[in-house]
Scaffold this motif. Structure first.
Motif, short mmCIF file in Angstrom:
data_model
loop_
_atom_site.label_atom_id
_atom_site.label_comp_id
_atom_site.label_asym_id
_atom_site.label_seq_id
_atom_site.Cartn_x
_atom_site.Cartn_y
_atom_site.Cartn_z
N MET A 1 0.97 -1.20 -0.03
CA MET A 1 0.14 -0.01 -0.06
C MET A 1 0.80 1.28 -0.09
SD MET A 1 -2.83 1.34 2.65
CE MET A 1 -3.80 -0.60 2.79
N THR A 2 0.64 2.20 -1.14
CA THR A 2 1.42 3.18 -0.90
C THR A 2 0.87 4.34 0.02
OG1 THR A 2 1.78 3.04 -3.07
CG2 THR A 2 2.26 4.93 -2.52
N PRO A 3 2.08 5.12 0.92
CA PRO A 3 1.43 5.75 1.86
C PRO A 3 1.06 7.21 1.12
CG PRO A 3 3.73 4.89 2.26
CD PRO A 3 3.38 4.62 0.70
N THR A 4 -0.12 7.85 1.63
CA THR A 4 -0.64 8.85 1.25
C THR A 4 -0.74 10.12 2.14
OG1 THR A 4 -2.50 10.02 -0.25
CG2 THR A 4 -2.92 8.36 1.60
N ILE A 5 -0.98 11.42 1.86
CA ILE A 5 -1.24 12.40 3.08
C ILE A 5 -2.44 12.38 3.51
CG2 ILE A 5 -1.66 14.16 1.32
CD1 ILE A 5 -0.28 16.21 2.89
N THR A 172 -1.38 16.58 7.96
CA THR A 172 -0.20 16.40 6.86
C THR A 172 0.54 14.99 6.92
OG1 THR A 172 1.11 17.64 8.88
CG2 THR A 172 0.00 18.99 7.02
N HIS A 173 -0.03 14.33 8.17
CA HIS A 173 0.68 12.89 8.07
C HIS A 173 0.67 12.03 6.99
CE1 HIS A 173 0.26 13.17 12.86
NE2 HIS A 173 1.13 14.27 12.42
N MET A 174 1.88 11.29 6.76
CA MET A 174 1.59 10.36 6.09
C MET A 174 1.02 8.93 6.38
SD MET A 174 2.63 11.89 3.05
CE MET A 174 2.86 10.57 1.92
N VAL A 175 0.37 8.35 5.67
CA VAL A 175 -0.44 7.13 6.20
C VAL A 175 -0.90 6.20 5.18
CG1 VAL A 175 -2.70 8.32 5.90
CG2 VAL A 175 -2.67 6.59 7.58
N GLU A 176 -0.97 4.84 5.70
CA GLU A 176 -1.35 3.86 4.88
C GLU A 176 -2.67 3.25 5.15
OE1 GLU A 176 1.72 0.77 4.94
OE2 GLU A 176 3.25 1.92 4.01
N ALA A 177 -3.62 3.66 4.57
CA ALA A 177 -5.01 3.45 5.04
C ALA A 177 -5.96 3.56 3.43
CB ALA A 177 -5.62 4.10 6.13
N GLN A 178 -7.08 3.03 3.63
CA GLN A 178 -7.87 2.86 2.44
C GLN A 178 -9.26 3.19 2.84
OE1 GLN A 178 -7.56 -0.79 0.50
NE2 GLN A 178 -6.02 -0.12 -0.99
N PRO A 179 -9.96 4.16 1.92
CA PRO A 179 -11.48 4.32 2.35
C PRO A 179 -12.20 3.07 2.43
CG PRO A 179 -10.71 5.57 0.18
CD PRO A 179 -9.62 4.61 0.69
N LEU A 180 -13.25 3.11 3.37
CA LEU A 180 -14.04 2.17 3.69
C LEU A 180 -15.28 2.33 2.64
CD1 LEU A 180 -14.25 2.32 7.65
CD2 LEU A 180 -13.14 0.44 6.17
N PRO A 181 -16.09 1.02 2.38
CA PRO A 181 -17.23 1.07 1.45
C PRO A 181 -18.25 2.11 1.71
CG PRO A 181 -16.47 -1.17 2.04
CD PRO A 181 -15.82 -0.25 2.98
N ARG A 182 -18.90 2.47 0.81
CA ARG A 182 -20.19 3.26 0.84
C ARG A 182 -21.13 2.86 2.12
NH1 ARG A 182 -23.18 6.79 -2.78
NH2 ARG A 182 -25.50 6.54 -2.40
N VAL A 183 -21.40 3.63 2.87
CA VAL A 183 -22.37 3.35 4.05
C VAL A 183 -23.82 3.86 3.57
CG1 VAL A 183 -23.20 4.12 6.04
CG2 VAL A 183 -20.50 4.10 5.87
N GLU A 184 -24.78 2.87 3.83
CA GLU A 184 -26.06 3.08 3.56
C GLU A 184 -26.77 3.12 4.72
OE1 GLU A 184 -27.30 3.59 0.62
OE2 GLU A 184 -25.57 2.98 -0.51
N PRO A 185 -28.01 3.78 4.89
CA PRO A 185 -28.60 3.91 6.02
C PRO A 185 -29.51 2.69 6.36
CG PRO A 185 -29.77 5.04 4.24
CD PRO A 185 -28.46 4.75 3.75
N VAL A 186 -29.66 2.39 7.56
CA VAL A 186 -30.33 1.15 8.00
C VAL A 186 -31.64 1.48 8.04
CG1 VAL A 186 -30.72 -0.55 9.90
CG2 VAL A 186 -28.39 0.44 9.43
#
Length: 580
Positions: A1-5, A172-186
């Protein structure tokens, strides 16, 4: 995973949630996020506003239009406090929204640093607060978690606003993380036992009335409500500033329950023996100061259906409380089987004309007749002074605005003309057509109309008073910069009309602080890049409107209204006479 700001990751998380537009005023506390918008400019647009109040109103309108959280970015201190008006509107209107606030750096916190504010205390979530949740993101790796939770909180239960605070150094931190899937209302479905009880209450009723409103409505829910009303032949009212929940042109429509309520409808509410409140909070405006329905135990049997269990029984003790989201509740109601239908005619032509065997057929017809009488200009009850006939002007709007037009307004007596005489087609046709603040926030209509134009591309029509317009009229610059064409009907009577009305009633002839010295509104609109016309007689409005609809740019139509014209049911003279 490529770090991103971290600031870029935050924007990617918004895109993953389906966000296409964010509104805001840039600030140095979230420069890394702004850089993320630049990097993703082909997938998401940052709409630059001229004041944070206008930005938060646009985000609130976005939430109303899409059913998903409207997005607003502001800087710390003055930026956040300016934006609080939109957060408060979203809270009282039950609108999903997320406000992102750039904050002081972590090492400066709790020292009263430059523009530092305790946002948890300021927006504090509570039954009397402005936000459902207030959180600070200190760990950049958890940005996806916080954004997903913010979207979930904003949409689930009673929709509302969430505030996320962003320390500038964290972004401004560099981080290795990915967005979570789209949230739908219950979807919270109605309890089957409660539905059986509701059917029993209907079968024993003689004068039922449905009150539809509140947040969380979808076109599917509106269509299901219409099928339920038709199956049982139930008269339906829309609550304050939710007039598009049920088609106003439907033969079962009974009018709107809110400020300036039709007196005949107010009597119908009191005379009803079964009220089905589908979605509204039953607040002060809807209940005429808690007088149409007695608190805490109503005289009528009350079925209250709401998405938030804390709202059920909060003011009124219902005969039956059902906790369900609007989409699920309306679709549950449409499957309630009514008594066997009795044909109203014989032969092949009777197909589709059968009515259920219920005792309130005449009651429903009378409710509709009351509504039709109320929107008949001949029944205004007073000869309005001056050369402007406001019911006739609203009739012109009805003739020429397309069915999918979005009509917006802020707060003031001027809005009562629209609320009383305009017939909103309703969500049942697939489009939200009314954007208006139930919390009575002035300055809402202009930015809401611009947001509607930018987000939908449909005709966006705003009605504003002179005092109301000047609270956010600077957002015309935003409209021109981003290509959002709106039509604004500005009613200029040189006064804060609502306050003047109350003054004349409580302190006749002792007017203070309500008169206004206004600018040349047409010149002001033209300076922003809008077209502008001034109308002094009723017959001049229709051609002005047609020119505005045909124009490629936004247009302001200033209508010079006699200051004596103050309400749809009277004039200042009549108010003064009653006060004496």
């Amino acid at each position: 995973m490529t770090p991103t700001i971290a600031g870029h990751l935050l924007v990617e998380c918004l895109i993953a949630q389906g966000v296409t537009h964010a509104f805001g005023v840039p600030g140095e506390s979230f420069l890394a996020v702004l850089d993320g918008f630049h990097a993703c400019r082909d997938r998401i647009q940052f709409v630059v506003n001229r004041q944070e109040g206008g930005a938060s109103f646009m985000a609130e309108a976005q939430g109303k239009l899409t059913g998903r959280p409207g997005i607003c970015f502001v800087t710390r201190g003055p930026g956040a406090t300016n934006a609080s008006i939109g957060v408060h509107t979203a809270f009282q209107d039950s609108t999903p929204m997320v406000l992102f606030v750039g904050d002081v750096a972590s090492e400066a916190r709790d020292r009263e640093a430059f523009q530092e504010v305790d946002f948890a205390a300021f927006f504090g979530p509570s039954t009397k607060g402005m936000a459902k949740r207030v959180e600070r993101i200190d760990d950049a790796r958890r940005i996806p978690e916080y954004i997903a939770r913010a979207f979930s909180t904003a949409m689930n239960g009673r929709p509302g606003p969430v505030v996320l605070v962003l320390p500038e150094d964290m972004l401004t931190h560099m981080v290795e993380a990915q967005p979570l899937p789209r949230v739908e209302p219950v979807q919270a479905w109605s309890d089957p036992g409660a539905l059986r009880k509701l059917r029993e209450l209907l079968l024993s009723a003689e004068r039922p009335l449905v009150l539809a409103g509140g947040g969380g409505w979808t076109p599917q829910a509106a269509a299901a409500l219409q099928r339920f009303a038709e199956a049982w032949h139930l008269p339906v009212c829309n609550t304050f500033r939710f007039q598009d929940c049920f088609d106003n042109r439907h033969p079962l429509y009974a009018g709107d329950v809110g400020l300036g309520i039709n007196p005949a409808l107010a009597q119908r509410v009191k005379a009803s023996d079964l009220l089905i409140a589908l979605g509204p909070r039953l607040g002060e405006s809807t209940t005429a100061g808690y007088t149409l329905i007695e608190a805490p135990v109503p005289a009528q049997r009350l079925v209250h259906i709401h998405a938030d269990p804390q709202e059920l029984g909060r003011v009124y003790q219902p005969t039956l409380a059902i906790c369900a989201t609007m989409n699920a509740a309306a679709r549950s109601l449409e499957v309630l089987s009514p008594p066997a239908a009795a044909p109203t005619a014989s032969g092949p032509e009777a197909a589709g004309s059968a009515l259920p065997d219920v005792p309130w057929i005449a009651w429903a017809q009378a409710c509709q007749a009351d509504y039709q009488a109320n929107i008949d200009p001949a029944n205004g009850g007073v000869q309005l002074p001056g050369s402007i006939d406001m019911p006739a002007i609203i009739h012109v709007l009805q003739q020429h605005l397309p069915d999918d037009a979005v009509l917006t307004n802020g707060a003031g007596n001027f809005a009562s003309w629209l609320h009383r005489f305009y017939q909103y087609p309703g969500l049942v046709h697939g489009h939200k057509t009314q954007l208006a603040p139930t919390n009575g926030a002035m300055g809402y209509g202009v930015p809401a109309g611009i947001a509607a134009a930018l987000l939908t591309g449909r005709t966006a029509f705003t009605i504003a008073g002179d005092g109301d317009f000047l609270m956010n009229g600077q957002e015309l610059a935003t409209a021109v910069q981003h290509g959002g064409k709106t039509i604004i009907l500005l009613l200029n009577n040189g006064t804060f009309g609502t306050i003047r009305m109350h003054q004349e009633r409580e302190y006749p002839a002792r007017v203070v602080a309500s008169d206004l010295k206004n600018p040349d509104f047409c010149a002001l609109a033209q300076a922003y890049g809008y077209g502008a016309e001034r109308v002094t007689h009723t017959e001049g409005f229709e051609p002005a409107l047609l020119r505005a609809l045909a124009s490629q740019t936004g247009t302001l139509i200033e209508v010079m209204l006699d200051p004596e014209v103050i309400t749809t049911r009277g004039t200042l003279s009549a108010i003064r006479n009653r006060a004496r």
